[in-house]
Design an enzyme around this catalytic site. Structure first.
Site, short mmCIF file in Angstrom:
data_model
loop_
_atom_site.label_atom_id
_atom_site.label_comp_id
_atom_site.label_asym_id
_atom_site.label_seq_id
_atom_site.Cartn_x
_atom_site.Cartn_y
_atom_site.Cartn_z
N HIS A 73 0.84 -1.20 0.00
CA HIS A 73 0.00 0.00 0.00
C HIS A 73 0.87 1.25 0.00
O HIS A 73 1.82 1.36 0.79
CB HIS A 73 -0.90 0.01 1.24
CG HIS A 73 -1.59 1.32 1.47
ND1 HIS A 73 -1.28 2.17 2.51
CD2 HIS A 73 -2.57 1.95 0.76
CE1 HIS A 73 -2.03 3.25 2.45
NE2 HIS A 73 -2.83 3.15 1.41
N SER A 74 0.59 2.18 -0.90
CA SER A 74 1.23 3.50 -0.92
C SER A 74 2.76 3.35 -0.94
O SER A 74 3.30 2.71 -1.83
CB SER A 74 0.74 4.30 0.29
OG SER A 74 1.10 5.66 0.18
#
Length: 225
Positions: A73-74
């Site tokens: 994520h991210s």
């Protein structure tokens, strides 16, 4: 076939942020390993970890498991990309992130830092950041304010180096960008999507930047799909 999802959070957050997703994956018959990277969350006292340390953390979490799916994520898209090039995995999934090219630094994606101190967490103020924080309720925001920590500067300052040649199938779950926006940014040569090829499957989950809290059921379903 049972898969093992290795769930890696972005900046400031420990593996706890994946709990709702991990619970749903396990209930569906898969395995889930939540990762807290060095220098973040409950590991915040471990010093100024760099990007290579975070790659090592992910590789260690995947070790001993079969049919591994790396989920980044991210910020975690950076160390996940390197880990996927070095160890055999079934597939890679980027959540509001992507397979950034070698030489990319997280540091280059925002305003210049004021110091080399650990990067402070964001204020988690929905009124001033309605797009990224969309879908989060007050309980979510209170949890983020309570449990978010600083993030090691070394990890955002070190450039990505894959250090391997494995290329497992990769897909992307887009939350804060629509599929139309992604297509336009790719056509314009935006560096965030420079390494996205035409074969990559991109799915949309319209919500804010932290879908593991705002849409855990929908995110778990897309990960399994």
């Amino acid at each position: 076939m049972t898969e093992t999802f290795v769930l890696v959070p972005g900046m400031w957050l420990g593996g706890w942020v994946w709990d709702g997703v991990a619970e749903r994956l396990r209930a569906a018959g898969d395995k889930a390993v939540t990762v807290t990277l060095a220098g973040v969350g409950e590991r915040v006292g471990e010093g100024d970890a760099d990007l290579e340390q975070h790659v090592a953390d992910i590789i260690a979490a995947a070790r001993g498991h079969d049919n591994v799916v790396l989920v980044g994520h991210s910020y975690a898209g950076l160390p996940v990309t390197a880990a996927a090039a070095r160890i055999p995995v079934s597939r890679v999934i980027y959540v509001d992130s992507g397979p950034l090219p070698d030489g990319t630094r997280q540091l280059d994606m925002g305003p210049p830092p004021e110091s080399t101190d650990p990067v402070p967490s964001r204020p988690w103020d929905q009124a001033s950041d309605p797009v990224l924080l969309a879908g989060l309720d007050e309980e979510d925001l209170a949890l983020l304010r309570k449990r978010a920590t600083t993030h090691p500067f070394g990890s955002v300052a070190q450039p990505l180096r894959r250090g391997g040649t494995l290329t497992p199938p990769a897909s992307m779950i887009a939350c804060t960008f629509s599929l139309e926006q992604i297509a336009a940014m790719r056509a314009a040569g935006h560096p965030f999507f420079a390494a996205v090829d035409d074969d990559m499957v991109i799915r949309s989950l319209p919500t804010g930047h932290w879908p593991m809290l705002s849409e855990p059921a929908g995110l778990a379903e897309l990960l399994r799909a």
